[in-house]
Design a protein around this motif. Structure first.
Motif, short mmCIF file in Angstrom:
data_model
loop_
_atom_site.label_atom_id
_atom_site.label_comp_id
_atom_site.label_asym_id
_atom_site.label_seq_id
_atom_site.Cartn_x
_atom_site.Cartn_y
_atom_site.Cartn_z
N TYR A 1 0.86 -1.18 0.00
CA TYR A 1 0.00 0.00 0.00
C TYR A 1 0.90 1.23 0.00
O TYR A 1 1.84 1.32 0.80
CB TYR A 1 -0.88 -0.03 1.25
N ALA A 2 0.63 2.18 -0.89
CA ALA A 2 1.44 3.40 -0.96
C ALA A 2 0.98 4.39 0.11
O ALA A 2 -0.04 5.05 -0.04
CB ALA A 2 1.34 4.03 -2.35
N GLY A 3 1.74 4.46 1.18
CA GLY A 3 1.34 5.25 2.35
C GLY A 3 1.13 6.71 2.07
O GLY A 3 0.37 7.38 2.77
N LYS A 4 1.77 7.23 1.03
CA LYS A 4 1.61 8.66 0.76
C LYS A 4 0.18 9.04 0.42
O LYS A 4 -0.20 10.19 0.56
CB LYS A 4 2.57 9.09 -0.35
N ALA A 5 -0.64 8.07 -0.03
CA ALA A 5 -2.03 8.37 -0.38
C ALA A 5 -2.81 8.80 0.87
O ALA A 5 -3.56 9.78 0.85
CB ALA A 5 -2.69 7.17 -1.03
N GLY B 1 2.38 1.59 -8.70
CA GLY B 1 0.94 1.75 -8.46
C GLY B 1 0.34 2.54 -9.61
O GLY B 1 0.77 2.41 -10.76
N GLY B 2 -0.63 3.37 -9.28
CA GLY B 2 -1.18 4.26 -10.30
C GLY B 2 -2.52 3.83 -10.87
O GLY B 2 -3.00 4.43 -11.82
N LEU B 3 -3.13 2.79 -10.29
CA LEU B 3 -4.41 2.32 -10.83
C LEU B 3 -5.52 3.31 -10.50
O LEU B 3 -5.61 3.79 -9.37
CB LEU B 3 -4.74 0.92 -10.30
N VAL C 1 3.15 -4.94 -6.49
CA VAL C 1 2.41 -3.76 -6.95
C VAL C 1 2.22 -2.83 -5.77
O VAL C 1 2.32 -3.27 -4.61
CB VAL C 1 1.03 -4.13 -7.55
N GLU C 2 1.94 -1.56 -6.06
CA GLU C 2 1.88 -0.55 -5.00
C GLU C 2 0.66 0.36 -5.13
O GLU C 2 0.81 1.56 -5.35
CB GLU C 2 3.15 0.30 -5.07
N PRO C 3 -0.53 -0.19 -5.00
CA PRO C 3 -1.71 0.67 -5.11
C PRO C 3 -1.85 1.56 -3.87
O PRO C 3 -1.69 1.10 -2.75
CB PRO C 3 -2.87 -0.33 -5.18
N GLY C 4 -2.12 2.83 -4.09
CA GLY C 4 -2.43 3.74 -2.98
C GLY C 4 -3.86 4.20 -3.14
O GLY C 4 -4.77 3.75 -2.46
N ARG C 5 -4.03 5.05 -4.15
CA ARG C 5 -5.35 5.61 -4.45
C ARG C 5 -6.42 4.53 -4.61
O ARG C 5 -7.53 4.69 -4.11
CB ARG C 5 -5.25 6.39 -5.76
N ALA C 6 -6.09 3.43 -5.29
CA ALA C 6 -7.11 2.43 -5.60
C ALA C 6 -7.62 1.74 -4.34
O ALA C 6 -8.71 1.16 -4.34
CB ALA C 6 -6.56 1.38 -6.57
N ALA D 1 -7.76 9.52 -0.92
CA ALA D 1 -6.35 9.56 -1.30
C ALA D 1 -5.91 10.97 -1.64
O ALA D 1 -6.64 11.71 -2.31
CB ALA D 1 -6.11 8.65 -2.51
N TYR D 2 -4.73 11.33 -1.19
CA TYR D 2 -4.08 12.60 -1.55
C TYR D 2 -4.90 13.83 -1.18
O TYR D 2 -4.81 14.86 -1.84
CB TYR D 2 -3.74 12.60 -3.05
N CYS D 3 -5.74 13.73 -0.16
CA CYS D 3 -6.44 14.92 0.32
C CYS D 3 -5.92 15.22 1.73
O CYS D 3 -5.20 16.19 1.91
CB CYS D 3 -7.95 14.72 0.27
C1 LIG Z 1 2.64 7.40 -5.82
C2 LIG Z 1 3.24 6.09 -5.96
C3 LIG Z 1 2.47 4.94 -5.84
C4 LIG Z 1 0.99 4.97 -5.60
O1 LIG Z 1 0.30 5.59 -6.64
P1 LIG Z 1 -1.30 5.50 -6.66
O2 LIG Z 1 -1.66 6.33 -7.83
O3 LIG Z 1 -1.79 6.07 -5.38
O4 LIG Z 1 -1.66 4.07 -6.80
C5 LIG Z 1 3.08 3.72 -5.93
N1 LIG Z 1 4.41 3.62 -6.13
C6 LIG Z 1 5.20 4.71 -6.24
C7 LIG Z 1 6.64 4.53 -6.44
C8 LIG Z 1 4.64 5.97 -6.17
O5 LIG Z 1 5.42 7.05 -6.30
#
Ligand SMILES: *Cc1c(COP(=O)(O)O)cnc(C)c1O
Length: 463
Positions: A93-97, A277-279, A319-324, A420-422
């Motif tokens: 899980y991408a913690g920055k979300a 990530g990025g889904l 994989v690294e989904p955050g937003r999803a 996410a991201y708010c």
């Molecule tokens: C931002 C980021 C993610 C998460 O992106 P989401 O759009 O939230 O899924 C995953 N991996 C890396 C390296 C990122 O910079």
């Protein structure tokens, strides 16, 4: 079309015509399950409820604005990703979300791993008991102190982002008598946006080491020589809010090409590939995100196929989904303060928050939906723009949306898909106090991140 990929969102304005909005929905009271958290519904009186609690009660108890997060939905989405990828892959899980200690505990309980990209995120993860070997440390400029802390703590992997960092992490690990597991982040010349991707994008961005010109191959060469490092794989993250899997296809093809070159040159087959990530998620009813099981199937097939044709053993995928995971689980609850109809244009609806709790509209021209949630209404739709209370004309939360024409000060409105991201990008602009995050589940609500107070502000201001 923009060339700039944003870690936290696309710039829609480059893709969509100016002033783009759909026709008014047939029923303004309807809540599209695509954009609202799983347990959201309207009760008999038309009041929106989530986790069995109505928003009037939430507003009374916790105030507005507030982020309201559906814990069961978060857990269900985390679990769906975990299940979809199974035992032969890892979900970080991408913690920055959005990161908080409660979130870390949910992730731990649901069997996910965690990406962090700063000392602060690492501290949050560790303080909530995330097993340290399940943490990955990212970032393009980790400080030596952050690296040392991560290596000492024993993080599962550090994702190396530059030649300096390869040397730095190797040196620090060696000083500490450790061998740090690392991946190298490469840029593959693919850039994904909401509905399209560019396969030949210039690698003109701050993240990663370009495949082009043999730079990534050189990074691998160096990492393999250094005693402090155990190179376990290659990492690629191509963008955010992606719906189209073909960007991943091109990225995987190019990463596997590198893995093959590494095998040919060094006789090593790296055991892991991280596709980032990025889904995408649905911010409005126009968006059609894919389910985790479809994504897992597609990604696994792509990597397997590419490896077969390169005659490589298929590496373990991560994989690294955050937003999803977190995006759709929360909405922001606001109270309407003023309503200003501008004849022939639109009606400006001011709420008690704004760009301090949601910067994405101002930053990325992001699109959101909005609904009247403290009651239902049979009034005609009016074209509205939801704006905040900040001293900035770009302080827009929802650019174009339809709200009922009988909207009045004191009504509660909610903007979905703000998980996410708010909160994670929230600011104190105008010395506004950042809203709380309230988690709801099975008829119970609890604050997981409390509202900031003026004392909090003044405590930092030491005069
Ligand atoms: C931002 C980021 C993610 C998460 O992106 P989401 O759009 O939230 O899924 C995953 N991996 C890396 C390296 C990122 O910079």
């Amino acid at each position: 079309m923009s060339r700039s990929a944003h870690p936290a969102g696309p710039r829609h304005a480059d893709v969509l015509p100016e002033g783009h909005y759909s026709a008014p929905p047939a029923d303004l009271n309807a809540l599209d399950p695509k954009v609202w958290a799983q347990t959201v519904t309207r009760d008999g009186e038309g009041v929106l409820t989530v986790g069995g609690i109505d928003v009037k009660r939430l507003a009374e108890e916790f105030g507005t604005p507030a982020y309201v997060l559906d814990e069961s939905d978060f857990r269900a989405r985390a679990r769906a990703w975990r299940t979809a990828f199974g035992q032969d892959a890892d979900v970080f899980y991408a913690g920055k979300a959005f990161l908080s200690r409660a979130v870390v505990r949910w992730l731990h309980e649901e069997g996910l791993n965690l990406d962090v990209c700063s000392g602060g995120e690492l501290a949050t993860a560790l303080s909530a008991g995330m097993p340290v070997d399940r943490i990955a440390f990212h970032g393009n400029n980790k400080s030596p102190a952050e690296i040392e802390r991560a290596v000492r703590a024993g993080v599962g992997r550090i994702v190396l982002d530059s030649f300096q960092e390869i040397a730095r992490v190797a040196h620090i690990a060696q000083e500490l008598g450790r061998r740090q597991r690392v991946q190298i982040r490469v840029t593959v010349g693919v850039e994904a946006h909401t509905h399209e991707f560019i396969a030949t994008a210039h690698e003109d961005q701050k993240f990663g080491i370009p495949l082009a010109g043999g730079q990534a191959a050189e990074a691998v060469r160096r990492a393999l020589q250094l005693d402090g490092l155990e190179l376990i794989g290659i990492h690629s993250h191509i963008g955010s809010q992606i719906f189209d899997m073909s960007g991943f296809e091109v990225a995987a093809h190019r990463v596997v090409g590198l893995l093959k070159d590494i095998r040919d040159e060094h006789g090593v087959e790296l055991p892991e590939i991280d596709l980032g990530g990025g889904l995408g998620i649905a911010y409005t009813s126009d968006d059609d995100p894919r389910e985790p099981h479809e994504i897992a199937k597609a990604l696994t097939e792509i990597v397997t196929r590419e490896c077969e044709s390169a005659r490589l053993r298929t590496p373990r995928i991560s994989v690294e989904p955050g937003r999803a995971i977190v995006g759709p689980t929360a909405f922001t609850l606001y109270e309407v303060g003023t309503i200003k109809p501008l004849d022939g244009l639109r009606t400006y609806v001011s709420v008690d928050g704004g760009m301090s709790d949601n910067i994405r509209t101002a930053l990325y021209d992001a699109e959101y939906s909005v609904a009247l949630v403290s009651r239902s209404s049979d009034a005609e739709p009016m074209l509205a723009r939801v704006v905040g209370k900040h001293c900035e004309s770009g302080d827009i939360v929802v650019k174009d949306a339809f709200l009922p024409a009988d909207l009045a000060p004191g009504d509660l409105i909610a903007v979905p898909a703000t998980g996410a991201y708010c909160r994670s990008m929230a600011s104190n602009y105008n010395h506004v106090l950042r809203p709380p995050v309230v988690a709801v589940r099975d008829g119970e609500a609890r604050v997981i991140v409390r509202r900031e107070t003026e004392d909090d502000l003044l405590r930092l201001d030491v005069g």
